[in-house]
Design an enzyme around this catalytic site. Structure first.
Site, PDB file in Angstrom:
ATOM      1  N   LYS A  14       0.836  -1.218   0.000  1.00 46.18           N
ATOM      2  CA  LYS A  14       0.000   0.000   0.000  1.00 46.18           C
ATOM      3  C   LYS A  14       0.869   1.265   0.000  1.00 46.18           C
ATOM      4  CE  LYS A  14      -2.152  -1.083   3.853  1.00 46.18           C
ATOM      5  NZ  LYS A  14      -1.432  -2.327   4.218  1.00 46.18           N
ATOM      6  N   ARG A  89      -9.800   0.518   8.494  1.00 45.91           N
ATOM      7  CA  ARG A  89      -9.377  -0.833   8.848  1.00 45.91           C
ATOM      8  C   ARG A  89     -10.433  -1.580   9.641  1.00 45.91           C
ATOM      9  NH1 ARG A  89      -3.348   0.249   8.699  1.00 45.91           N
ATOM     10  NH2 ARG A  89      -2.417  -1.766   9.058  1.00 45.91           N
ATOM     11  N   ARG A 128      12.087  -6.198   5.411  1.00 47.37           N
ATOM     12  CA  ARG A 128      12.116  -4.769   5.733  1.00 47.37           C
ATOM     13  C   ARG A 128      12.553  -4.557   7.182  1.00 47.37           C
ATOM     14  NH1 ARG A 128       6.761  -1.251   5.314  1.00 47.37           N
ATOM     15  NH2 ARG A 128       6.251  -2.441   7.180  1.00 47.37           N
ATOM     16  N   ARG A 134      11.373  -0.515  12.375  1.00 43.98           N
ATOM     17  CA  ARG A 134       9.970  -0.450  12.803  1.00 43.98           C
ATOM     18  C   ARG A 134       9.707  -1.537  13.830  1.00 43.98           C
ATOM     19  NH1 ARG A 134       5.293   0.527   8.285  1.00 43.98           N
ATOM     20  NH2 ARG A 134       4.138  -0.801   9.729  1.00 43.98           N
ATOM     21  N   ARG A 146      -0.240  -8.915  13.233  1.00 42.38           N
ATOM     22  CA  ARG A 146      -0.800  -7.850  12.379  1.00 42.38           C
ATOM     23  C   ARG A 146      -1.649  -8.467  11.264  1.00 42.38           C
ATOM     24  NH1 ARG A 146       4.619  -5.176  10.709  1.00 42.38           N
ATOM     25  NH2 ARG A 146       3.390  -3.961   9.212  1.00 42.38           N
TER      26      ARG A 146
END
Ligand code: AP5
Length: 191
Positions: A14, A89, A128, A134, A146
């Site tokens: 996204k 969401r 990532r 993160r 998640r």
């Protein structure tokens, strides 16, 4: 104002595709994840509250994110278009967005839903996580949490839009460029 939702699970692309869309179509990019990370960076009380949820890979309460979106829309009434990334969401958030847009005589034009299998999502996010810093990419457990939140709370949002006949599924496992081509084909019909 053209409102487009870029929909999909964590790691589906996204954010990556939203940046491409901003470049080509000059839309405003609203990412609730980025807004929340900004609040965390500023050590605001909202940020501190959100962090507790985000670190575990859980969704932040609806009222927090809806408040942020309301504020952002009020400040950007005259933009050409908006690309929503990571919002809505939950069905509650989707309904709240409809109400906010209705007050502005606007509505959602299209929901572009990126389809990527769970194992590829985990692979991308672990990769990532090795460089991003993160906290919610830090290990497979949080990443899978998640993805679990997505299936439990966010996937029903796609049915909400499917019933309105504005949902379009887009294969998201090809290269970034290939996926952008598929998205552009849909967007060119709207601008
Ligand atoms: P958020 O920041 O929205 O994160 P997310 O949805 O988990 O999304 P990601 O940024 O991880 O994935 P993405 O789909 O944007 O993919 P990306 O392009 O980055 O949310 C974080 C947290 O904030 C949530 O868990 C929640 O706690 C909270 N939150 C946010 N919004 C909320 C809301 N509305 N309500 C409640 N809570 C909310 O790509 C991922 C990786 O894959 C990158 O490394 C990229 O380079 C790579 N990649 C992308 N496309 C490809 C491709 N085609 N091929 C190979 N690699 C690719």
């Amino acid at each position: 104002m053209i409102n487009i939702i870029l929909f999909g699970p964590p790691g589906s692309g996204k954010g990556t595709q939203a940046e491409n869309i901003v470049q080509r179509y000059e839309f405003l990019h609203i990412s609730t994840g980025d807004l929340l990370r900004e609040e965390i960076g500023n050590q605001s009380s909202l940020g501190l509250e959100a962090r507790a949820f985000m670190d575990k890979g859980e969704l932040v309460p609806d009222e927090v994110v809806i408040g942020m979106i309301k504020d952002k829309l009020e400040k950007n009434r005259n933009v050409k278009g908006i690309i929503y990334d990571g919002f809505p969401r939950t069905v509650e958030q989707a309904k709240a967005l409809d109400e906010l847009l209705e007050e502005m005589d606007s509505s959602i034009a299209r929901v572009l839903s990126l389809k990527v299998t769970d194992n590829i999502l985990v692979e991308r996010l672990l990769k990532r996580g090795a460089i991003s810093g993160r906290s919610d990419d830090r290990n497979e457990e949080v990443i899978r949490n998640r993805i679990g939140e997505y299936w439990n709370k966010t996937a029903p949002v796609s049915r909400f839009y499917e019933e309105k006949c504005i949902l379009k599924e887009i294969p998201g496992e090809g290269s970034v460029d290939d996926t952008f081509l598929l998205l552009s084909y849909q967007l060119d019909k709207l601008v």
